[in-house]
Design an enzyme around this catalytic site. Structure first.
Site, mmCIF file in Angstrom:
data_model
loop_
_atom_site.group_PDB
_atom_site.id
_atom_site.type_symbol
_atom_site.label_atom_id
_atom_site.label_comp_id
_atom_site.label_asym_id
_atom_site.label_seq_id
_atom_site.Cartn_x
_atom_site.Cartn_y
_atom_site.Cartn_z
ATOM 1 N N LYS A 118 55.338 40.326 10.383
ATOM 2 C CA LYS A 118 55.783 41.656 11.218
ATOM 3 C C LYS A 118 55.637 42.701 10.385
ATOM 4 C CE LYS A 118 56.325 38.382 14.138
ATOM 5 N NZ LYS A 118 57.362 37.422 14.625
ATOM 6 N N ASP A 148 68.225 36.299 10.065
ATOM 7 C CA ASP A 148 66.874 36.659 10.562
ATOM 8 C C ASP A 148 66.678 38.069 10.424
ATOM 9 O OD1 ASP A 148 64.334 37.199 11.445
ATOM 10 O OD2 ASP A 148 64.030 35.311 12.463
ATOM 11 N N TYR A 175 64.910 34.315 18.259
ATOM 12 C CA TYR A 175 63.478 34.313 18.538
ATOM 13 C C TYR A 175 63.054 32.789 18.799
ATOM 14 C CZ TYR A 175 58.479 33.623 17.089
ATOM 15 O OH TYR A 175 57.161 33.324 16.906
ATOM 16 N N ARG A 229 50.958 24.463 -5.384
ATOM 17 C CA ARG A 229 51.903 24.080 -4.226
ATOM 18 C C ARG A 229 53.571 24.468 -4.881
ATOM 19 N NH1 ARG A 229 53.850 19.349 -3.455
ATOM 20 N NH2 ARG A 229 51.940 18.260 -4.124
#
Ligand SMILES: *Cc1c(COP(=O)(O)O)cnc(C)c1O
Length: 428
Positions: free
Chosen positions: A230, A205, A122, A69
């Protein structure tokens, strides 16, 4: 030939992994492990002291692996490779783009702060900003692409919010219309709003253009975020995200990532390092295909308007100027307005062969969708109009297929839409 710095595409196959680390393996193995053994108790103590910042490292000492983690070799390799494209000091990878975005925003904002954000963004990001952040006493303020920094400053002054702005969050080009926002101008605005004891951050972004065609950190942004689902992943088989910037800021984001538990898994990180080997090849081919398709659409009688960066001209003024300044290629995302309305748009989508009717973008296969009823459904009509999203708008994410095949299926679907339109006109 004199030695020169290698380009990122030359380093994507090996950077950050030496075969000596893994019994000669040319490719890094998947470190599918949750925990890591310490050689001695003293070593375990050292690793924890460094990971938790309990003491300063001595002689460039770095913390070893503790628990997946916090860190894992596959994450480390991926973060090193991704950093090369944006020439970033550091990178943190996440289990999704939204995890990267929400963790980053949470780390740098606190109750009472104001977040300025560009619209449209988005959909998931808009929801997080307007529905989640606002529950924690953070004020959020949108601005549109056509607003100049001076307008925004005036608006902030009128609302007496100038001293409280903590972050400017932008997405450019904006989905789905490809409207551009000047990253450099927004970073300058952030610097204007900063004081000695309060740094206003610019976060971009860069999912649409990056990490190849636009480099926000070089234009003055503090952090760049990606949905690695993407282009970076590029095969529609992984959900992941990333944040890049200077070491200090990325370390802070990684700190919160540890406690949100929003890191990428070792296998997803491994898949993404595999994708990075072909990133440039894919993005170049996709861009060439998109350029051809955009020109075809522009000349088709069933198409009213094409929104594609490669079609901007001097007549587009500010948008053209920003494009010239901040993008090195037009990318592979385009949108167009079909003649007619929803019926023609749906007929087009229902008759597309080869191209999948699906949301998401940036993958090897071409995808088409209808923003007004799909990715941007639920947005009030007046806001949609402000964003330039009508029922005629269709978004295409162009893949690596043979471009003549793509054009022929698009032509066929446009013909079907034309038939529907003619039948309608005959009736009315
Ligand atoms: C897809 C996308 C996101 C969200 O990323 P996920 O990986 O789906 O969480 C954020 N920003 C943009 C521009 C996107 O296209």
């Amino acid at each position: 030939m004199p030695y020169q710095k290698f380009q990122p595409e030359s380093l994507m196959m090996s950077f950050g992994h030496q075969s000596g680390m893994a019994r000669g393996a040319v490719k890094a193995p998947v470190y599918q492990t949750s925990t890591f053994a310490f050689e001695t108790a003293e070593e375990g103590k050292d690793f924890f002291e460094l990971a938790y910042g309990l003491r300063e490292p001595v002689n460039g000492e770095a913390p070893g692996m503790i628990y997946s983690r916090l860190d894992n070799p596959n994450l480390e390799i991926l973060e090193k490779r991704l950093s090369l494209w944006d020439e970033a000091e550091a990178c943190a990878v996440f289990s999704s783009g939204m995890a990267a975005i929400s963790t980053t925003i949470f780390e740098f904002l606190k109750p009472g702060d104001v977040l300025l954000y560009s619209s449209p963004l988005y959909g998931g990001t808009v929801h997080f900003i307007t529905e989640v952040l606002t529950r924690y006493g953070i004020q959020v303020l949108p601005f549109y692409y056509h607003q100049q920094p001076e307008d925004i400053l005036r608006q902030l002054n009128a609302k007496r919010q100038v001293q409280r702005v903590a972050m400017i969050y932008i997405e450019t080009p904006a989905n789905p219309t490809n409207r551009l926002i000047d990253i450099e101008a927004m970073s300058t605005l952030a610097k204007t709003l900063s004081t000695e004891d309060r740094q206003v951050l610019t976060v971009v972004d860069n999912t649409y253009m990056g990490p190849l065609w636009q480099h926000p950190l070089q234009l003055g942004a503090d952090l760049v975020v990606y949905s690695a689902t993407k282009y970076i992943g590029g095969h529609s088989d992984v959900i992941a995200g990333a944040v890049l910037g200077n070491k200090e800021m990325v370390e802070r984001v990684k700190g919160l990532r540890t406690f949100f538990g929003s890191m990428a898994s070792p296998y997803d990180a491994w898949l993404l390092t595999r994708s990075l080997e072909t990133l440039k090849l894919r993005m170049e081919k996709q861009t060439r295909n998109a350029q051809r398709i955009a020109r075809f659409l522009q000349n088709h009688p069933m198409v009213e308007r094409v929104h594609y960066l490669g079609l901007l001209t001097e007549a587009d003024d500010d948008q053209y100027r920003i494009y010239q300044k901040q993008c090195s290629a037009p990318g592979a995302m385009l949108a167009f307005e079909i003649r007619g309305g929803e019926k023609e748009a749906f007929t087009f989508l229902n008759n597309l062969k080869l191209i999948k009717l699906a949301v998401s973008l940036g993958s090897t296969e071409s995808l088409a969708q209808h923003p007004a009823t799909m990715t941007h459904a639920g947005i009030p009509e007046d806001v949609l109009a402000e964003m330039g999203i009508s029922e005629k708008l269709i978004r295409l994410s162009v893949g690596v297929e043979n471009v003549r095949d793509l054009i022929s299926v698009i032509e066929h679907a446009l013909e079907k839409a034309a038939e529907v339109r003619e039948a309608e006109m005959a009736v009315s």
